[in-house]
Design an enzyme around this catalytic site. Structure first.
Site, mmCIF file in Angstrom:
data_model
loop_
_atom_site.group_PDB
_atom_site.id
_atom_site.type_symbol
_atom_site.label_atom_id
_atom_site.label_comp_id
_atom_site.label_asym_id
_atom_site.label_seq_id
_atom_site.Cartn_x
_atom_site.Cartn_y
_atom_site.Cartn_z
ATOM 1 N N VAL A 16 -22.880 13.805 19.972
ATOM 2 C CA VAL A 16 -23.209 13.007 18.682
ATOM 3 C C VAL A 16 -22.119 12.235 18.481
ATOM 4 O O VAL A 16 -21.113 12.242 18.707
ATOM 5 C CB VAL A 16 -23.811 13.845 17.668
ATOM 6 C CG1 VAL A 16 -24.798 14.925 17.635
ATOM 7 C CG2 VAL A 16 -22.581 14.751 17.133
ATOM 8 N N TYR A 161 -7.391 19.365 7.211
ATOM 9 C CA TYR A 161 -8.062 18.567 8.410
ATOM 10 C C TYR A 161 -6.930 17.558 8.588
ATOM 11 O O TYR A 161 -6.772 17.119 9.558
ATOM 12 C CB TYR A 161 -9.365 17.921 7.997
ATOM 13 C CG TYR A 161 -9.911 16.736 8.659
ATOM 14 C CD1 TYR A 161 -10.404 17.125 9.921
ATOM 15 C CD2 TYR A 161 -9.677 15.400 8.248
ATOM 16 C CE1 TYR A 161 -10.843 16.056 10.771
ATOM 17 C CE2 TYR A 161 -9.988 14.544 9.073
ATOM 18 C CZ TYR A 161 -10.748 14.633 10.240
ATOM 19 O OH TYR A 161 -11.104 13.836 11.228
ATOM 20 N N LYS A 165 -4.827 16.193 11.934
ATOM 21 C CA LYS A 165 -4.828 14.904 12.626
ATOM 22 C C LYS A 165 -3.281 14.210 12.557
ATOM 23 O O LYS A 165 -3.144 13.460 13.443
ATOM 24 C CB LYS A 165 -5.726 14.045 11.739
ATOM 25 C CG LYS A 165 -7.102 14.353 11.852
ATOM 26 C CD LYS A 165 -7.766 14.308 13.368
ATOM 27 C CE LYS A 165 -8.893 14.384 13.468
ATOM 28 N NZ LYS A 165 -9.279 14.427 15.057
#
Length: 255
Positions: A16, A161, A165
């Site tokens: 996706v 998160y 990153k």
């Protein structure tokens, strides 16, 4: 992109969003793409669409849970057997859980590290091994990062998160330095998009779909195809050009 026709690319998280868009673009450019995800139904559908469209490349779906190292190693072994090896590795798979630093669950933190950091590092290591054993000196490793890897948003939902990153930013530069030390011409690139309209926010805020929808309704967001265009731009740069970090965000995005 002409020199990449017939070459093998691995795209993680290909079912996706950005992964699917990148996969489609590479098949359209004539590459042999192995697209992996935990669920390959959508990749199989994408493969049929690419074939119907008459794209010159091919798409091979591969089921792989990237949080499991044994499955990753098995995938690379299968790629070696069927396609000789990987020439381009697109580390796209990533996820976010709503787990703040002060109250988050360890399980959610661990899952983000497993997929966003460790799986990326394992795939990178195995891709490099594949290139080295076949004397491939023009390969490319591209990490799909995030603007969250360069600045911290004032939202507790995003902090862990973003930490993963930031790790991707450091890992990409570390990879570039190690590749130079090895005197190889294999390139390493980090592509860091801002808000991209995909399923990502709905998965991140799975208990609050209205909040997820609001993320995409607030501004004119990037499309997954915009990121795919960045990937083909980076791959299509002359072999002597090292594009280190591409930061891209919607014009209307503030942070």
């Amino acid at each position: 992109m002409e020199r990449w026709k017939g070459r093998v690319a691995l795209v993680t998280g290909a079912s996706v969003g950005i992964g699917a868009a990148v996969t489609r673009a590479l098949v359209q450019q004539g590459m042999r793409v192995v697209g992996c995800a935990r669920n390959v139904d959508k990749i199989e559908k994408l493969a049929a669409e690419c074939q119907s469209a008459g794209y010159t490349g091919t798409l091979v779906p591969y089921k792989c849970d990237l949080s499991n190292e044994e499955e990753i190693l098995s995938m690379f072994s299968a790629i070696k057997t069927l396609h000789k090896g990987v020439d381009v590795c697109i580390n796209n798979a990533g996820l976010a859980h709503n787990e703040p630093l002060l109250s988050g669950k360890t399980e959610g933190w661990r899952n983000m590290i497993d997929v966003n950091v460790l799986a990326l590092s394992i795939c990178t290591r195995e891709a490099y091994k594949s290139m080295k054993e076949r004397n491939v000196d023009d390969g490319h490793i591209i990490n799909i990062n995030s603007m969250g890897g360069h600045r911290l948003v004032p939202s507790a939902d995003e902090h862990f998160y973003c930490a993963t990153k930031y790790a991707v930013t450091a890992l990409t530069e570390g990879l570039r330095q190690e590749l130079r030390a090895e005197k190889t011409h294999i390139r390493a690139t980090c592509i860091s998009p801002g808000i991209v309209e995909t399923e990502f926010a709905f998965r991140h805020h799975n208990s609050d779909p209205e909040k997820a929808a609001a993320v995409y309704e607030s501004i004119k967001c990037l499309k997954a195809e915009d990121v795919a265009s960045a990937v083909t731009f980076v791959l299509g740069a002359p072999p002597h050009v090292q594009v280190g970090d591409v930061q891209m965000r919607p014009v209307e995005q503030v942070l």
